[in-house]
Structures are given as structure tokens and as C-alpha cells.
Design an enzyme around this catalytic site. Sequence first.
Site, PDB file in Angstrom:
ATOM      1  N   LEU A 186       0.866  -1.161   0.000  1.00 15.71           N
ATOM      2  CA  LEU A 186       0.000   0.000   0.000  1.00 15.71           C
ATOM      3  C   LEU A 186       0.910   1.221   0.000  1.00 15.71           C
ATOM      4  CD1 LEU A 186      -2.657  -0.976   2.715  1.00 15.71           C
ATOM      5  CD2 LEU A 186      -2.916  -1.086   0.236  1.00 15.71           C
ATOM      6  N   ASP A 187       0.561   2.248  -0.752  1.00 20.05           N
ATOM      7  CA  ASP A 187       1.380   3.448  -0.794  1.00 20.05           C
ATOM      8  C   ASP A 187       1.573   4.017   0.608  1.00 20.05           C
ATOM      9  OD1 ASP A 187       1.645   3.232  -3.488  1.00 20.05           O
ATOM     10  OD2 ASP A 187       0.159   4.771  -3.988  1.00 20.05           O
ATOM     11  N   ARG A 188       2.655   4.735   0.795  1.00 21.89           N
ATOM     12  CA  ARG A 188       3.015   5.247   2.115  1.00 21.89           C
ATOM     13  C   ARG A 188       1.883   6.078   2.729  1.00 21.89           C
ATOM     14  NH1 ARG A 188       5.286   9.896   4.153  1.00 21.89           N
ATOM     15  NH2 ARG A 188       5.478  10.817   2.079  1.00 21.89           N
ATOM     16  N   LEU A 189       1.212   6.896   1.937  1.00 23.94           N
ATOM     17  CA  LEU A 189       0.183   7.791   2.469  1.00 23.94           C
ATOM     18  C   LEU A 189      -1.176   7.124   2.594  1.00 23.94           C
ATOM     19  CD1 LEU A 189       1.118  11.086   0.574  1.00 23.94           C
ATOM     20  CD2 LEU A 189       1.790  10.350   2.863  1.00 23.94           C
ATOM     21  N   VAL A 190      -1.270   5.844   2.237  1.00 22.76           N
ATOM     22  CA  VAL A 190      -2.542   5.116   2.278  1.00 22.76           C
ATOM     23  C   VAL A 190      -2.610   4.247   3.526  1.00 22.76           C
ATOM     24  CG1 VAL A 190      -3.931   3.355   1.116  1.00 22.76           C
ATOM     25  CG2 VAL A 190      -2.765   5.113  -0.229  1.00 22.76           C
TER      26      VAL A 190
END
EC number: 5.4.99.-
Length: 335
Positions: A186-190
Site C-alpha cells: 500500500l502506498d506510504r500515504l494510504v
Amino acid sequence: MKRKQQEDDGVEKAVSTTTVVATSSNTMSIDQLILQSSSKLSQKQDYIFHGGRRHVRPYYFEFISHVNKRWTGKTIVDLFADEFKGRPRDYYVGAVKSGRIKVDGEIVPVSYIVKSSQKITHFLHRHEPPVMIDDVVILHQEPDVVTVCKPASVPVHPCGQYRKNTVVGILDAEHDLGTLFPIHRLDRLVSGLLIIARTAAKADFFRQQIEGGLVKKRYIAKVIGVFPEDEMVVDANINYNGSEGRSTAEDAISSGDDKKVKGKPACTKFTRIATNGTHSLVSCEPVTGRTHQIILRPILQKESMRVRERWSLQMTTCIPVKISASIQCAQTAQS
């Protein structure tokens, strides 16, 4: 879930009980030096909680890599300046001269030309960026699989500037789970559900499930405006640039026959869940799995002006909420 913020005097006390060169301040500073001597990725004392953020105490670390085909024939300084652009060229010149960067364990001149398969080491003092103070909550744990709720701002695994401030690093420090094998990213900001294998065999099992198209992801996004009620399917090509960490998107239909379309085909289904007239909750189901696929979709909408006036698809949050097929696979394997 929020971790209780430590007071300033608590932070200072934590520093004084760890191996450091100096502890003259209760804030993060270059005086707080830690030499890593453990084989563990992270330990509890590696972290400081302050101001709503999880900080990592600065530490020494040695990067190890081997010269690949693309690097062969470059000078040692050109290699680092071209491939690792996070630091200026002058830094790499100084690192080579001082011996912080070595080739096959030896100090080399800045004009040294690297050869295929040579071992390159880079010894440096790392300062990881802070992340939010949220815990990595374990939702379900089995002998070979662990399911967690990944908080926003925290990368899944060591990458770029992050090593300890990652999901696997935090789990190692706080739950002592040993070596972990993330099944998906999952992307860092997600934030959202993350399934992690605890053995190589289980990781390979999930890899086969993913490659066979048996694992599906669904995201819920909060968007600005009133999203159309009918399901929308967006097809486009995603061109990911790994060296820059950026993606660009191009609508294959609107590009025309005389223009070559770059990137890999990507398809996403959007379905409105609810709206209050100002914002909408939208289900986003990626049919394909491309980097930045969902985030780039708003740029590609080619709907009429009437529809575009009704809503503006701008991501404010993007939270994975369901990976049911993955959970089902894990439960089936245990039976």
C-alpha cells in the site's frame, strides 16, 4: 489507535538509557548517535514519540549493492550521482575520498571505473523522516500469516529514506515477529488492510494466488463533489518511472492513431457508495494492478462538461477496506 504521547522528560529519559554518544538535549539532534549492532531490523529503543510523530534515533548503517550491467563502466562518483540523486555530487566525492564508499572493501580514487559484479558499500549516518504516531494494529495472527491495519504515512517495507519507520520494522520492534514477507503493498500515504506472510512458503503461496488473479483489492475514496450515480470504468495506460518514483497516465482512446501510447494498460471501476452533496464516498476497484493507478484516474476523465461541473474527483483520502479474496485464501490454506 493513537499511542499516548510521551512528555519531554520521558523522551530525555529514553535517550539516556540507550547507547549514545551524548544526551544533552531532550529533542532530536545529531548528538544522539547510535551504532547498530543487532541483527534485528528494529528495537523498541530505536523510537522516540514526540509531537504526535514517531521518530527514529539517528544510526549508522552500511548499504551494500553489486554493480549491474547499467552501472558497469561508470566512475564510482558518476554511478552514485546518476543513480542516487538524493544527495549532491560533492557529497559522493567526499564519501569516496574518506572511504565511506568502498569497492570490494577497498578505498578507491574518485576516477575509479567500476566493473561488473563488484561489491559496493556505502557507510553513512541515517536520519529517517518521522511518521505519524499511530500504531500498527494486528487484526489477526496465525503461525504463517499476520493481518494488520497499516496507518497512513508509514511505508510497508524498507525503501528510500525509510528502514525502521516501516510496517515491518515497527512490527519487528513491538511484536518480535521475526522476518516478514509482505504479500502486497500500500502506498506510504494510504491506510488499510495489509496481509503479511511469516514464511517464504506462505509468501510463495500468495504470490501464485495474485498471479492467478484470485486476489482482489477494493478501495474507498472520499472525493470532492457529487460523483455520478452510474458505475464508471476508466481505461488508460500508466507509465511508471521507477528512478523518479512518478507515474504518468494517457487515455488510449483520445490519443489518436498517430500517437504512440506509452505505459501498461490499466482499468479501474468506480462506483458511488454515498454522497452528502459536497463530498462522495466512492468504491474504487482496480481490475489491473499498476503503480498510482487509482490516484491518476481523475486526470483522465473525458466526460461531458455537464458531468465535470457536478463533481471534481480529487483524492482527499484513499483507504483500502476489503481484500476478501486474500483472507479467504489464507483461511483455506489452514484447513
